[in-house]
Write an enzyme that holds these catalytic residues in place. Sequence first.
Site, PDB file in Angstrom:
ATOM      1  N   HIS A  63      34.786  40.596  44.564  1.00 49.22           N
ATOM      2  CA  HIS A  63      36.225  40.267  44.646  1.00 49.22           C
ATOM      3  C   HIS A  63      36.438  38.799  45.011  1.00 49.22           C
ATOM      4  O   HIS A  63      37.464  38.450  45.587  1.00 49.22           O
ATOM      5  CB  HIS A  63      36.943  41.153  45.673  1.00 49.22           C
ATOM      6  CG  HIS A  63      36.584  42.603  45.581  1.00 49.22           C
ATOM      7  ND1 HIS A  63      37.287  43.508  44.815  1.00 49.22           N
ATOM      8  CD2 HIS A  63      35.568  43.303  46.142  1.00 49.22           C
ATOM      9  CE1 HIS A  63      36.731  44.698  44.921  1.00 49.22           C
ATOM     10  NE2 HIS A  63      35.677  44.597  45.715  1.00 49.22           N
ATOM     11  N   SER A  94      40.648  11.417  34.902  1.00 47.39           N
ATOM     12  CA  SER A  94      42.072  11.595  34.665  1.00 47.39           C
ATOM     13  C   SER A  94      42.692  10.234  34.399  1.00 47.39           C
ATOM     14  O   SER A  94      42.268   9.235  34.978  1.00 47.39           O
ATOM     15  CB  SER A  94      42.709  12.231  35.901  1.00 47.39           C
ATOM     16  OG  SER A  94      44.086  11.927  35.943  1.00 47.39           O
TER      17      SER A  94
END
Length: 461
Positions: free
Chosen positions: A157, A278
């Site tokens: 999980h 970026s």
Amino acid sequence: MSKKPWAGRFTQPTDQFVEAFTASIDFDQRLYRYDIQGSIAHARMLARQGIIAEGEARTIVDGLEAILADIEQGDFEFSVALEDIHMNIEARLIERIGPVGGKLHTARSRNDQVALDIRLYLRDELNRIQEYLDRLQEALLNQAEANLGVIMPGYTHLQTAQPVLFSHHLLAYYEMLRRDAGRFSDLFKRLNVLPLGAGALAGTTFPIDREFVAEQLGFAGVTRNSLDSVSDRDFALEFCAAASILMMHLSRFSEELILWSSADFDFITLSDAFCTGSSIMPQKKNPDVPELVRGKTGRVYGNLMGLLTVMKALPLAYNKDMQEDKEPLFDTLDTVIGSLKIFADMIAQLSVKADSMRQAAARGFSTATDVADYVVRKGVPFRDAHEIVGKTVRYCIEQSKDIPELSLAEFRSFSEHIDEDIYDYVTLDASVNARRATGGTAREAVQREIASARRERAERN
Ligand code: ARG
């Protein structure tokens, strides 16, 4: 305009847009080598069976070989008017060697010809895929070996569950790829039969020898039903299905690489060569390669669904719909090969932040199960042990302590079965190395798996 080989029964020329719309030459030209290879085997068989003369076959084979050389040198103009690769090559052959070139298509149809070409092509491509799969597996084994002591948190999980060896985690992907390789070699067996000889759909009136052609082309046998031979695309579907599963594996791996390389996890560094920056945020180093592989998984699934849908409800035997088999197949091949190739290099160049992984593994009470197992070995039923350790963890959270930091008195306040030796069980290394059975994360178990993978590979090569 080039004369169409099937022009005989027509009185009007094809509408130009229809011509462009129905043509497949733009994409099926990549089959040229296989089309020629199949034609050469067919011509030899025709002569051997006395269907054409030996000299005619020789002229045809020479002509085809010259065309192959032309295409390879970029000296061949593909014509949309000639629809597909089969008619382009045949027309050129006749242009080159004269009317005898027209004998090549005896006892054959484009329907069995195209089925043959795709099988020949896919057969080679499958071998390439196996090579790239192998390279990625090799990269995984090398990293697993080089980082053998490194402990990371194992998750369920995406919550810290139990500590595992980083190598063990990598070997999980090795296993997935092993099954992928098995699926490809399995479908190879069904693919590797000769469909030629089916004619348009019903077989041929000429005394052909299919087994001879199969042998020349390295097929293990011949197909058993002419209708099925020209209308079967199971091999392309099986390939797209196996490719989808492979891409699903690569996308899961991609997702983990993306998470692990984030500042929050900080488990690995991807080589600069596999990242981009970026345009606005100077600090950014984006994991473009795994992101793209994850994204490309979508198009591979799409190709599978597209091809299944093309084939759905088609009546026997060949239908023009089936010309739509090639683009999804080719796109899947290109995508899978590209993804495997880039992944192998990316994994080989990955660097591991062992300290950061270990610190993460120590958080989140990852050795709680080891305390429970300890109490069970003292005779306490597992369910009660679970309850005891659950309370211990709650206490740790309240006290802001980790399990190994508890005093013996604190431990014993939860169970009198706990003794001084508990501290030997709650370290990360003890937890990992206690899981020794086959398939477990203990160092010795992982080493055994690496060794057996190495052995298996040595035997194969
Ligand atoms: N270009 C066709 C295809 O890819 C070849 C077979 C065409 N056969 C026919 N009868 N039109 O499927």
